[in-house]
Design a protein around this motif. Structure first.
Motif: not given
Ligand SMILES: Nc1ncnc2c1ncn2[C@@H]1O[C@H](COP(=O)(O)OP(=O)(O)O)[C@@H](O)[C@H]1O
Ligand SMILES: [Mg+2]
Lengths: 315, 251
Positions: A50, A70-71, A74-75, A99, A102, B153, B155-157
């Motif tokens: 972040l 990055p996405h 983070r997931r 999540v 996602l 953000r 959470m990975g969106m």
């Protein structure tokens, strides 16, 4: 495993995190502690990108994080924050499902996972699944926040003062929940707090930060025994250190066990899982030098003498 | 469907019924209008059918509303992204100052540039209608709790997922409220288009004013009023189904 190697972060001219190195082993609960503004959140937020670090390297399971999308990263990492940030237009179930959705899990697997987590965090699905965030108490909302962080079954969990805004009783019960969940799931957790008592209670390892630097990292016991600087000593509560140390040990470790099966105790007694701090407090209150120790059923299993407390060994 | 579901439709249906009744029934009320204008040769406006004018009026307002929503919401989204943030102060200023500009002035300025007819009217309606939508979209996007965006953000969106799944739904109630203001104002403003040659429900009003026939004025005003009430009550219905401000604030 998370590795930070000589990591720094500056915002313009000001340095928020200054050349820190830290390894968090798998299944470890590592607590970053320090006064407000010392760079704890910045450190945490660099791990899930972040915030981009300005120097050094961060690796997860040996892989440098700047090589990962990055996405996707983070997931794979659970994230829970003090202000929780539940999505107000979604139900509790939909919030927890973020999540997994996602990640593209099939619907039945998501539904099953949501049920599992509601159960794990002691939120009966029938009552809570369909509620909206504005219908929850602070403690319930943070339970949902933790469930949401765990939903994608991440190996790593980042928690930024998650219990900081809760009342002491709710905070205590959520800390116990976290310890219970951690014993069961064995995640790699980096937990940020400014509360040393919380750190002592939860941590396998405590990392003390001051002005963007790490000043000491050790187990809670070792930290209490040998604070490296006056700042750490101060953070440990100065004269209250003895009580904090007693708070880390269980009555079971120092009690004199009974030889014969005991009887049910009426009147003041300690439980085996109580801390020595609680034992000392009860002795002071009752003005006595020994107390019976009982099991969950209230049957006596031993006795604790104040001498054992002072010597740190059973009589 | 529950009883309360139908309750919500009560007002829109009532106003729509009255609007249709007036559109098709006004010519039958000749005797009544004769009482207003005993001396006039004709008391029912007949250069064009009311239904035709209603459709044209509605199309004009709808086209303007679509363009205004796209422009207003689009601009608000752009200036609230990291790369467009430099333009945020400008957009907020335009949104608040522009509102003080009278629509007739916009119309007067549009004619020399675009000539007479539908085009300058449409231009003025879009320009005027975009302001409340822009203002509310900015407020709606700005009003989302920072913790919610941080969580999204974290959470990975992706930025798109944050926009579509979190920001727009949470801002939708405020955006729709802005659109409601915009459209309601424009239903009235569109009538002024009749002065520069656009065919709208303003035609009977202008003709009545020019020829001193107040029966015509009443007919045009009545239809515009009923149209505004119908559309406004429909908006209210939509608004009640969106996430309320309480939910957004407490998130
Ligand atoms: N986005 C940012 N821009 C500028 N400075 C920041 C930003 N985030 C944090 N800081 C600064 O970095 C320092 C460390 O902040 P933070 O990591 O949030 O501290 P902590 O979590 O330990 O209270 C503070 O001095 C803070 O003002
Ligand atoms: Mg912080």
């Amino acid at each position: 495993m998370i590795e930070l190697l000589n990591v720094s972060k500056s915002f313009g001219p000001s340095v928020a995190v200054d050349d820190i190195s830290l390894t968090v082993k798998a299944a470890e609960l590592c607590v970053l502690v320090g006064t407000s503004g010392c760079g704890k959140s910045t450190t945490l937020r660099m791990i899930n990108r972040l915030i981009a670090h300005t120097a050094g390297q961060i690796r997860i399971d040996g892989q440098a994080i700047d090589q990962l999308d990055p996405h996707t990263l983070r997931r794979r990492i659970g994230y829970a924050i003090q202000s929780i940030g539940l999505f107000p237009h979604w139900t509790v179930a939909r919030n927890i499902a973020v999540v997994p959705r996602l990640l593209g899990w099939p619907a039945p697997r998501i539904a099953q996972r949501v049920d599992e987590l509601l159960h794990l965090l002691d939120l009966p699905a029938a009552e809570f699944a369909g509620k909206y965030p504005n219908q929850l108490s602070g403690g319930q909302a943070q339970r949902v926040g933790v469930a949401r962080a765990l939903a994608g079954d991440p190996e790593i969990l980042l928690m930024d003062e998650p219990f900081g805004a809760l009342d002491p009783i709710t905070r205590d019960s959520l800390q116990n929940e976290l310890l219970r969940i951690q014993a069961q799931l064995r995640k790699t957790i980096v937990f940020v707090t400014h509360d040393m008592d919380e750190a002592l209670k939860l941590a396998n390892r405590i990392v003390v930060m001051e002005k963007g630097r790490i000043v000491q990292q050790d187990t809670p016991q070792a930290l209490l025994a040998r604070p490296a600087t006056a700042f750490v000593e101060n953070l440990l509560g100065g004269q209250e250190r003895g009580l904090k140390q007693a708070g880390l040990q269980r009555v079971a470790a120092l009690m004199q066990p009974l030889n014969a099966p005991g009887l049910r105790v009426v009147g003041p007694a300690l439980k085996t899982a109580d801390s020595l701090r609680q034992a000392l407090s009860l002795m002071l209150w009752q003005r006595c030098t020994s107390l019976p120790v009982v099991d969950e059923q209230g049957v006596q299993v031993g006795v604790l003498h104040v001498d054992s407390l002072l010597r740190g060994a059973p009589q | 469907m529950t009883a309360s579901h139908w309750q919500g439709w009560r007002w829109p249906l009532l106003w729509l019924g009255l609007l249709l009744a007036a559109t098709f029934g006004l010519p039958q009320l000749e005797a009544g209008f004769r009482a207003i204008e005993p001396g006039a040769r004709a008391v029912i406006y007949s250069q064009a059918s009311f239904s035709g004018l209603l459709v044209k009026h509605l199309l004009l307002v709808a086209a303007a509303a679509c363009a205004a929503v796209a422009l207003g919401v689009g601009t608000a989204i752009m200036v609230s992204r990291p790369w467009g943030r430099d333009f945020l102060p400008l957009a907020s200023q335009v949104a608040s100052i522009g509102q003080t500009f009278p629509p007739v002035a916009v119309l007067a300025l549009a004619v020399p540039a675009l000539g007479f007819g539908v085009l300058p009217t449409l231009f003025a309606l879009v320009l005027y209608g975009v302001l409340p939508i822009l203002r509310n979209s900015l407020a709606g996007l700005h009003g989302i709790a920072p913790a919610v965006l941080e969580a999204a953000r974290g959470m990975g969106m992706s930025p798109w997922q944050v926009l579509w799944q979190v920001e727009l739904p949470l801002a939708s109630a405020v955006i729709v409220a802005g659109s409601r203001t915009s459209v309601t104002i424009n239903i009235a403003t569109a009538a002024i288009g009749s002065t520069i040659g656009a065919s709208t429900l303003g035609d009977p009003i202008i003709s009545g004013l020019v020829n001193g026939n107040s029966a015509y004025v009443v007919q045009g005003a009545l239809l515009i009023g009923l149209l505004a009430l119908t559309v406004d009550s429909l908006f209210e219905r939509v608004q009640n189904r969106l996430p309320g401000p309480a939910a957004v604030a407490l998130g």
